[in-house]
Design a protein around this motif. Structure first.
Motif, PDB file in Angstrom:
ATOM      1  N   PHE A  27       0.822  -1.199   0.000  1.00 38.28           N
ATOM      2  CA  PHE A  27       0.000   0.000   0.000  1.00 38.28           C
ATOM      3  C   PHE A  27       0.860   1.254   0.000  1.00 38.28           C
ATOM      4  O   PHE A  27       1.824   1.361   0.744  1.00 38.28           O
ATOM      5  N   ALA A  28       0.479   2.220  -0.831  1.00 37.58           N
ATOM      6  CA  ALA A  28       1.213   3.475  -0.938  1.00 37.58           C
ATOM      7  C   ALA A  28       0.907   4.423   0.214  1.00 37.58           C
ATOM      8  O   ALA A  28       1.746   5.241   0.582  1.00 37.58           O
ATOM      9  N   ASP A  29      -0.283   4.342   0.774  1.00 33.38           N
ATOM     10  CA  ASP A  29      -0.720   5.308   1.786  1.00 33.38           C
ATOM     11  C   ASP A  29      -1.566   4.600   2.851  1.00 33.38           C
ATOM     12  O   ASP A  29      -2.730   4.906   3.040  1.00 33.38           O
ATOM     13  N   LEU A  30      -0.946   3.662   3.554  1.00 38.35           N
ATOM     14  CA  LEU A  30      -1.644   2.856   4.557  1.00 38.35           C
ATOM     15  C   LEU A  30      -1.786   3.626   5.863  1.00 38.35           C
ATOM     16  O   LEU A  30      -0.825   4.170   6.386  1.00 38.35           O
ATOM     17  N   LYS A  31      -3.015   3.674   6.386  1.00 32.69           N
ATOM     18  CA  LYS A  31      -3.261   4.303   7.682  1.00 32.69           C
ATOM     19  C   LYS A  31      -3.500   3.253   8.759  1.00 32.69           C
ATOM     20  O   LYS A  31      -2.972   3.349   9.854  1.00 32.69           O
ATOM     21  N   ILE A  32      -4.336   2.243   8.438  1.00 32.22           N
ATOM     22  CA  ILE A  32      -4.666   1.200   9.409  1.00 32.22           C
ATOM     23  C   ILE A  32      -4.696  -0.152   8.710  1.00 32.22           C
ATOM     24  O   ILE A  32      -5.213  -0.264   7.602  1.00 32.22           O
ATOM     25  N   LEU A  33      -4.172  -1.162   9.372  1.00 32.14           N
ATOM     26  CA  LEU A  33      -4.273  -2.553   8.944  1.00 32.14           C
ATOM     27  C   LEU A  33      -4.652  -3.344  10.183  1.00 32.14           C
ATOM     28  O   LEU A  33      -3.913  -3.354  11.177  1.00 32.14           O
ATOM     29  N   SER A  34      -5.837  -3.960  10.157  1.00 34.69           N
ATOM     30  CA  SER A  34      -6.356  -4.594  11.371  1.00 34.69           C
ATOM     31  C   SER A  34      -7.019  -5.925  11.052  1.00 34.69           C
ATOM     32  O   SER A  34      -7.720  -6.060  10.049  1.00 34.69           O
ATOM     33  N   LEU A  35      -6.813  -6.871  11.943  1.00 34.21           N
ATOM     34  CA  LEU A  35      -7.542  -8.136  11.916  1.00 34.21           C
ATOM     35  C   LEU A  35      -8.250  -8.250  13.258  1.00 34.21           C
ATOM     36  O   LEU A  35      -7.625  -8.142  14.323  1.00 34.21           O
ATOM     37  N   THR A  36      -9.567  -8.428  13.191  1.00 37.26           N
ATOM     38  CA  THR A  36     -10.419  -8.432  14.374  1.00 37.26           C
ATOM     39  C   THR A  36     -11.322  -9.653  14.342  1.00 37.26           C
ATOM     40  O   THR A  36     -11.745 -10.068  13.263  1.00 37.26           O
ATOM     41  N   THR A  37     -11.626 -10.217  15.485  1.00 35.10           N
ATOM     42  CA  THR A  37     -12.622 -11.290  15.512  1.00 35.10           C
ATOM     43  C   THR A  37     -13.979 -10.686  15.149  1.00 35.10           C
ATOM     44  O   THR A  37     -14.200  -9.487  15.323  1.00 35.10           O
ATOM     45  N   ALA A  38     -14.886 -11.527  14.667  1.00 35.02           N
ATOM     46  CA  ALA A  38     -16.216 -11.055  14.273  1.00 35.02           C
ATOM     47  C   ALA A  38     -16.962 -10.425  15.444  1.00 35.02           C
ATOM     48  O   ALA A  38     -17.812  -9.559  15.245  1.00 35.02           O
ATOM     49  N   ASP A  39     -16.614 -10.835  16.668  1.00 36.84           N
ATOM     50  CA  ASP A  39     -17.283 -10.260  17.834  1.00 36.84           C
ATOM     51  C   ASP A  39     -16.517  -9.084  18.454  1.00 36.84           C
ATOM     52  O   ASP A  39     -16.840  -8.633  19.550  1.00 36.84           O
ATOM     53  N   GLY A  40     -15.509  -8.571  17.754  1.00 35.58           N
ATOM     54  CA  GLY A  40     -14.906  -7.302  18.140  1.00 35.58           C
ATOM     55  C   GLY A  40     -13.643  -7.304  18.960  1.00 35.58           C
ATOM     56  O   GLY A  40     -13.306  -6.294  19.562  1.00 35.58           O
ATOM     57  N   PHE A  41     -12.891  -8.399  18.973  1.00 35.50           N
ATOM     58  CA  PHE A  41     -11.639  -8.430  19.706  1.00 35.50           C
ATOM     59  C   PHE A  41     -10.465  -8.322  18.736  1.00 35.50           C
ATOM     60  O   PHE A  41     -10.398  -9.036  17.740  1.00 35.50           O
ATOM     61  N   SER A  42      -9.548  -7.435  19.028  1.00 31.63           N
ATOM     62  CA  SER A  42      -8.406  -7.193  18.157  1.00 31.63           C
ATOM     63  C   SER A  42      -7.422  -8.360  18.204  1.00 31.63           C
ATOM     64  O   SER A  42      -7.038  -8.817  19.282  1.00 31.63           O
ATOM     65  N   ILE A  43      -7.029  -8.839  17.026  1.00 36.76           N
ATOM     66  CA  ILE A  43      -6.001  -9.873  16.912  1.00 36.76           C
ATOM     67  C   ILE A  43      -4.678  -9.222  16.524  1.00 36.76           C
ATOM     68  O   ILE A  43      -3.632  -9.529  17.056  1.00 36.76           O
ATOM     69  N   TYR A  44      -4.756  -8.296  15.574  1.00 35.17           N
ATOM     70  CA  TYR A  44      -3.585  -7.560  15.110  1.00 35.17           C
ATOM     71  C   TYR A  44      -4.049  -6.178  14.688  1.00 35.17           C
ATOM     72  O   TYR A  44      -5.091  -6.038  14.049  1.00 35.17           O
ATOM     73  N   CYS A  45      -3.283  -5.164  15.025  1.00 40.63           N
ATOM     74  CA  CYS A  45      -3.642  -3.818  14.583  1.00 40.63           C
ATOM     75  C   CYS A  45      -2.380  -2.988  14.403  1.00 40.63           C
ATOM     76  O   CYS A  45      -1.577  -2.861  15.327  1.00 40.63           O
ATOM     77  N   HIS A  46      -2.221  -2.478  13.211  1.00 37.89           N
ATOM     78  CA  HIS A  46      -1.145  -1.522  12.914  1.00 37.89           C
ATOM     79  C   HIS A  46      -1.809  -0.201  12.561  1.00 37.89           C
ATOM     80  O   HIS A  46      -2.639  -0.144  11.665  1.00 37.89           O
ATOM     81  N   VAL A  47      -1.472   0.847  13.295  1.00 38.78           N
ATOM     82  CA  VAL A  47      -1.970   2.184  13.002  1.00 38.78           C
ATOM     83  C   VAL A  47      -0.761   3.060  12.704  1.00 38.78           C
ATOM     84  O   VAL A  47       0.165   3.142  13.515  1.00 38.78           O
ATOM     85  N   ASN A  48      -0.765   3.684  11.523  1.00 39.53           N
ATOM     86  CA  ASN A  48       0.314   4.589  11.147  1.00 39.53           C
ATOM     87  C   ASN A  48       0.446   5.658  12.218  1.00 39.53           C
ATOM     88  O   ASN A  48      -0.543   6.206  12.683  1.00 39.53           O
ATOM     89  N   ASN A  49       1.681   5.984  12.595  1.00 39.75           N
ATOM     90  CA  ASN A  49       1.894   6.897  13.723  1.00 39.75           C
ATOM     91  C   ASN A  49       1.414   8.329  13.463  1.00 39.75           C
ATOM     92  O   ASN A  49       1.285   9.107  14.387  1.00 39.75           O
ATOM     93  N   ARG A  50       1.095   8.677  12.227  1.00 37.57           N
ATOM     94  CA  ARG A  50       0.541  10.016  11.972  1.00 37.57           C
ATOM     95  C   ARG A  50      -0.989  10.024  12.026  1.00 37.57           C
ATOM     96  O   ARG A  50      -1.624  11.047  11.843  1.00 37.57           O
TER      97      ARG A  50
END
Length: 122
Positions: free
Chosen positions: A15-38
């Motif tokens: 991705f050229a301009d990634l802000k968030i990349l997240s994998l979440t369970t269907a019921d709302g629990f975060s498995i992995y989350c990358h948030v761009n620091n800006r």
């Protein structure tokens, strides 16, 4: 989890301009989350929004279109959010990718679907 982290670190370069990349369970629990620091948002909020939106989208697709949801895209003037159903360790999950204006929407949608398929094989 280390394997999943390495996997997501590799796909971030797609991705050229990634802000968030997240994998979440269907019921709302975060498995992995990358948030761009800006870009400031909490992992828990990403998980809650992702699972809620995909749940509503799944219901709408079934009730109004009669078919299973493939993906949901939300577009704003400055960002795009892509949501896909996937599985990880036999659990229903949601892949959420948020990109900025520098990202080609077709490119991002394509890679989001490809990543969702690869996650289901992890």
């Amino acid at each position: 989890m280390t394997n999943l982290t390495q996997f997501f670190e590799k796909v971030q370069s797609k991705f050229a301009d990634l802000k968030i990349l997240s994998l979440t369970t269907a019921d709302g629990f975060s498995i992995y989350c990358h948030v761009n620091n800006r870009f400031h948002v909490e992992d828990e909020k990403v998980a809650a929004v992702s699972s809620s939106l995909i749940s509503l989208s799944n219901a709408a697709a079934q009730q109004m279109m009669g078919h299973a949801l493939e993906s949901t895209t939300i577009e704003t003037g400055t960002s795009n959010m892509f949501l896909c159903n996937t599985q990880y360790n036999d659990k229903k999950c949601v892949l959420c990718i948020v990109t900025g204006v520098k990202e080609n929407i077709g490119h991002a949608r394509y890679f989001t679907k490809q990543i969702a398929q690869l996650v289901s094989k992890q």
